[in-house]
Design an enzyme around this catalytic site. Structure first.
Site, PDB file in Angstrom:
ATOM      1  N   ASP A   1     -13.630  -0.085  10.736  1.00 27.33           N
ATOM      2  CA  ASP A   1     -14.266  -0.194   9.422  1.00 27.33           C
ATOM      3  C   ASP A   1     -14.522  -1.656   9.054  1.00 27.33           C
ATOM      4  O   ASP A   1     -14.215  -2.089   7.941  1.00 27.33           O
ATOM      5  CB  ASP A   1     -13.423   0.490   8.349  1.00 27.33           C
ATOM      6  CG  ASP A   1     -14.215   0.743   7.056  1.00 27.33           C
ATOM      7  OD1 ASP A   1     -15.459   0.640   7.086  1.00 27.33           O
ATOM      8  OD2 ASP A   1     -13.584   1.027   6.023  1.00 27.33           O
TER       9      ASP A   1
ATOM     10  N   LYS B   1       0.857  -1.186   0.000  1.00 27.03           N
ATOM     11  CA  LYS B   1       0.000   0.000   0.000  1.00 27.03           C
ATOM     12  C   LYS B   1       0.889   1.231   0.000  1.00 27.03           C
ATOM     13  O   LYS B   1       1.699   1.419   0.908  1.00 27.03           O
ATOM     14  CB  LYS B   1      -0.912  -0.012   1.237  1.00 27.03           C
ATOM     15  CG  LYS B   1      -1.881   1.155   1.318  1.00 27.03           C
ATOM     16  CD  LYS B   1      -2.788   0.962   2.532  1.00 27.03           C
ATOM     17  CE  LYS B   1      -3.884   1.998   2.590  1.00 27.03           C
ATOM     18  NZ  LYS B   1      -4.815   1.743   3.734  1.00 27.03           N
TER      19      LYS B   1
END
Length: 274
Positions: free
Chosen positions: A132, A38
């Site tokens: 999340d 990422k």
């Protein structure tokens, strides 16, 4: 192979995800193993808050050790293109699985529910909040779920990087106290776990579709749609979706309550459901 860009010691093979500030690549390390890298998008590299958020993600994920959570492997925050390296988890998201094939059968659903509860319990035991949990952030391979994406996770007690009053997370799976401006807690993660499983069990978002205002209104009213969810899962989901966060059991409790129903003896799981 030579045309692939390198980042640190990793060869970037393919883009597999994109968020508001970062891109996730399938990559290969120096041993030929697949990993997920990422990196911040170029336009955010100069923003200190974006780097700080990536650092917070690394710090949170580094604390977690679980067979149901993607592992942090490496990372560098001080270079021209900051990045983190995570375990690559094969499979498909729970959201895609349900959308393409419908809700899993009862036995598989219960195994997925327990695996997700175990992973979330390990996150909480490490002193981390995920913030999340949603169908897009659970990767399923066979009957094994893996929790991914700690992009807005944080260590309990860490500095809050979001502005006061800003709602963070996937709206359809947010706990009511977060919509009302409260702080994220383990109980709000548990609520998101239950809402995610409600979607998996019924094939429908638990608080309907349509406008964000309408979805939030139904969350605040406690109007969860559990029609078609099999027992004993439906009874557990009602507890996880309790309007009062103090009344929601911990993730570890749910894992224990599901143990007997998935062929794992806990000695008291069925009694817990009474």
């Amino acid at each position: 192979m030579g045309k692939h860009r390198r980042l640190g010691g990793y060869r970037l093979l393919d883009e597999i995800g994109r968020g508001s500030t970062a891109v996730v690549h399938l990559a290969m390390d120096s041993f030929g193993r697949e990993v997920a890298v990422k990196e911040l998008q170029e336009e955010f590299v100069a923003e200190p808050e974006a780097r700080q958020r990536l650092a917070q993600e690394m710090a949170a994920q580094a604390r977690v050790r679980s067979g149901h959570v993607a592992r942090l492997l490496d990372g560098r925050l001080d270079g021209e293109r900051p990045y983190v390296v995570m375990q690559y988890v094969p499979g498909c998201s729970l959201g895609d699985l349900v959308a393409d094939y419908g809700p899993p059968r009862r036995e598989r659903l219960l195994r997925l529910a327990r695996g997700m509860a175990l992973g979330l319990a390990d996150v909480h035991d490490a002193g981390v909040l995920h913030r999340d949990v949603s169908p897009g952030n659970v990767i399923v391979l066979g009957d094994r779920p893996t929790l991914i994406d700690f992009g807005i996770a944080r260590e309990a007690g860490a500095e809050q990087l979001t502005r006061r009053g800003m709602v963070i997370g996937t709206p359809a799976y947010l706990a009511p106290e977060l919509i009302e401006g409260g702080a994220a807690t383990t109980a709000s993660d548990v609520y998101a776990w239950a809402a995610t499983l409600a979607y998996a069990a019924t094939g429908r978002p638990p608080f309907g579709r349509g406008s964000l205002h309408g979805v939030c209104f139904r969350i605040l009213r406690g109007q969860a749609d559990l029609e078609g969810a099999p027992e004993p899962l439906a009874a557990l989901l009602r507890r996880g979706l309790d309007r009062d966060p103090a009344r929601r059991p911990a993730a570890r409790w749910f894992a224990g309550a599901l143990a007997d129903w998935t062929g794992v003896s806990s000695g008291r799981s069925r009694a817990l459901l009474a």
